[in-house]
Design a protein around this motif. Structure first.
Motif, mmCIF file in Angstrom:
data_model
loop_
_atom_site.group_PDB
_atom_site.id
_atom_site.type_symbol
_atom_site.label_atom_id
_atom_site.label_comp_id
_atom_site.label_asym_id
_atom_site.label_seq_id
_atom_site.Cartn_x
_atom_site.Cartn_y
_atom_site.Cartn_z
ATOM 1 N N LEU A 10 0.826 -1.203 0.000
ATOM 2 C CA LEU A 10 0.000 0.000 0.000
ATOM 3 C C LEU A 10 0.865 1.259 0.000
ATOM 4 O O LEU A 10 0.586 2.219 -0.719
ATOM 5 N N LEU A 11 1.922 1.241 0.803
ATOM 6 C CA LEU A 11 2.790 2.417 0.891
ATOM 7 C C LEU A 11 3.558 2.661 -0.402
ATOM 8 O O LEU A 11 4.035 3.771 -0.642
ATOM 9 N N SER A 12 3.676 1.640 -1.233
ATOM 10 C CA SER A 12 4.400 1.769 -2.500
ATOM 11 C C SER A 12 3.528 2.330 -3.619
ATOM 12 O O SER A 12 4.039 2.635 -4.710
ATOM 13 N N SER A 13 2.242 2.494 -3.364
ATOM 14 C CA SER A 13 1.328 3.008 -4.383
ATOM 15 C C SER A 13 1.604 4.483 -4.674
ATOM 16 O O SER A 13 1.862 5.266 -3.757
ATOM 17 N N PRO A 14 1.539 4.899 -5.944
ATOM 18 C CA PRO A 14 1.756 6.310 -6.284
ATOM 19 C C PRO A 14 0.752 7.252 -5.622
ATOM 20 O O PRO A 14 1.055 8.430 -5.406
ATOM 21 N N LYS A 15 -0.433 6.754 -5.292
ATOM 22 C CA LYS A 15 -1.442 7.608 -4.667
ATOM 23 C C LYS A 15 -1.250 7.740 -3.148
ATOM 24 O O LYS A 15 -1.894 8.572 -2.511
ATOM 25 N N CYS A 16 -0.361 6.939 -2.589
ATOM 26 C CA CYS A 16 -0.076 7.039 -1.154
ATOM 27 C C CYS A 16 1.005 8.091 -0.934
ATOM 28 O O CYS A 16 2.140 7.937 -1.398
ATOM 29 N N ILE A 17 0.670 9.153 -0.212
ATOM 30 C CA ILE A 17 1.632 10.232 -0.002
ATOM 31 C C ILE A 17 1.915 10.486 1.479
ATOM 32 O O ILE A 17 2.596 11.446 1.831
#
Length: 297
Positions: free
Chosen positions: A108-115
């Motif tokens: 989840l933390l590697s997703s581009p939408k996770c900031i």
């Protein structure tokens, strides 16, 4: 009283763009809004009103995936994620954070939408939270800080102390801020953080600022708490960001779920307190948010 409808005059003001750094649009109350408005129509209206960036932080474990189900769509490129688990819910779901879950969390933390990582922190506001539960919260707070540092992400902090009278017969610590600062001394956040729903005074803000928490989320509480107003008046302008915590913390004389539309009123209130213009507050808080979360329009 008036509801949080979408015919508010703020929709006519398209002079600048606002960043909502904290809103929970996966909440079930947005399934069916007042006036027969659904979640999709609401979010279209919010974006049209020039609220063009929004962070949706997870609350409990399943919401990390519910937000993806709802907002992993092209029309929601402006909605970003913060992944973690709210300290209030940890005792109910600690068994879910097994090795498999932590591997899922890393993805989840590697997703581009996770900031960001969040919301995470300490919540001592319930008298039923015993020492064992507070210990659990502190353990997870340290773990989420480590993940934020590993993935080079800022953190969204939820810190809430207990009310003294509620703990009269309870030997638990009620000062969550004291424990949080102690943890931050040993586990510094390397990529910044925002104190979500900040409700303290200048001294409290400074104690966090010294620990590397350089941003403070200002929302609807600014209409209710005098000491917060004093703190906002004297905060460095580079420390202020705006939030709603939708659907929570509604504005005075509003009914229905709180939404990002409230940001126009919050910005105006902050501007009044600081003796400047609403446009100036929107400009600086948007820049602050972009800097902390490292995204651009």
């Amino acid at each position: 009283m008036k509801d949080n409808n979408l015919s508010d005059s703020c929709l006519l003001d398209d002079s600048c763009y606002i960043f909502d750094t904290h809103a929970h649009y996966f909440h079930k109350c947005f399934d069916n809004m007042p006036n027969e408005i659904n979640r999709e129509e609401l979010l279209k209206a919010i974006y049209k009103s020039n609220i063009k960036k929004c962070i949706v932080p997870a609350i409990n474990y399943w919401t990390n995936f519910e937000m993806k189900r709802l907002f992993d769509k092209p029309e929601y490129k402006w909605i970003y994620y913060a992944h973690a688990s709210h300290p209030k819910y940890l005792r109910k779901e600690v068994h879910e954070w097994n090795e498999e879950r932590w591997n899922e969390y890393a993805e989840l933390l590697s997703s581009p939408k996770c900031i960001a990582v969040g919301e995470t922190g300490l919540d001592y506001s319930y008298s039923s939270f015993c020492l064992e539960h507070q210990k659990l919260q502190k353990k997870f707070f340290e773990i989420f800080i480590d993940y934020a540092n590993k993935y080079q992400l800022p953190a969204i902090l939820h810190i809430r102390s207990g009310a003294k009278e509620e703990f009269e017969y309870n030997r638990c610590n009620i000062d969550a801020d004291k424990d949080a600062i102690s943890i931050l001394k040993k586990h510094p956040l390397e990529f910044g953080a925002v104190y979500h729903c900040f409700d303290g005074d200048i001294a409290k803000a400074k104690s966090y600022y010294d620990m590397g928490v350089n941003y403070f989320g200002i929302g609807g509480q600014i209409f209710y708490e005098e000491e917060l107003g004093k703190a906002v008046r004297f905060m460095p302008e580079e420390s202020i960001v705006l939030e709603t915590d939708a659907p929570y913390i509604n504005l005075p004389e509003r009914i229905g779920p709180n939404t990002s539309i409230s940001l126009w009123n919050i910005a105006e209130k902050v501007a009044s307190i600081r003796g400047t213009t609403k446009e100036r507050i929107i400009e600086l808080t948007t820049k602050n948010s972009e800097k902390l979360f490292r995204i651009r329009e």
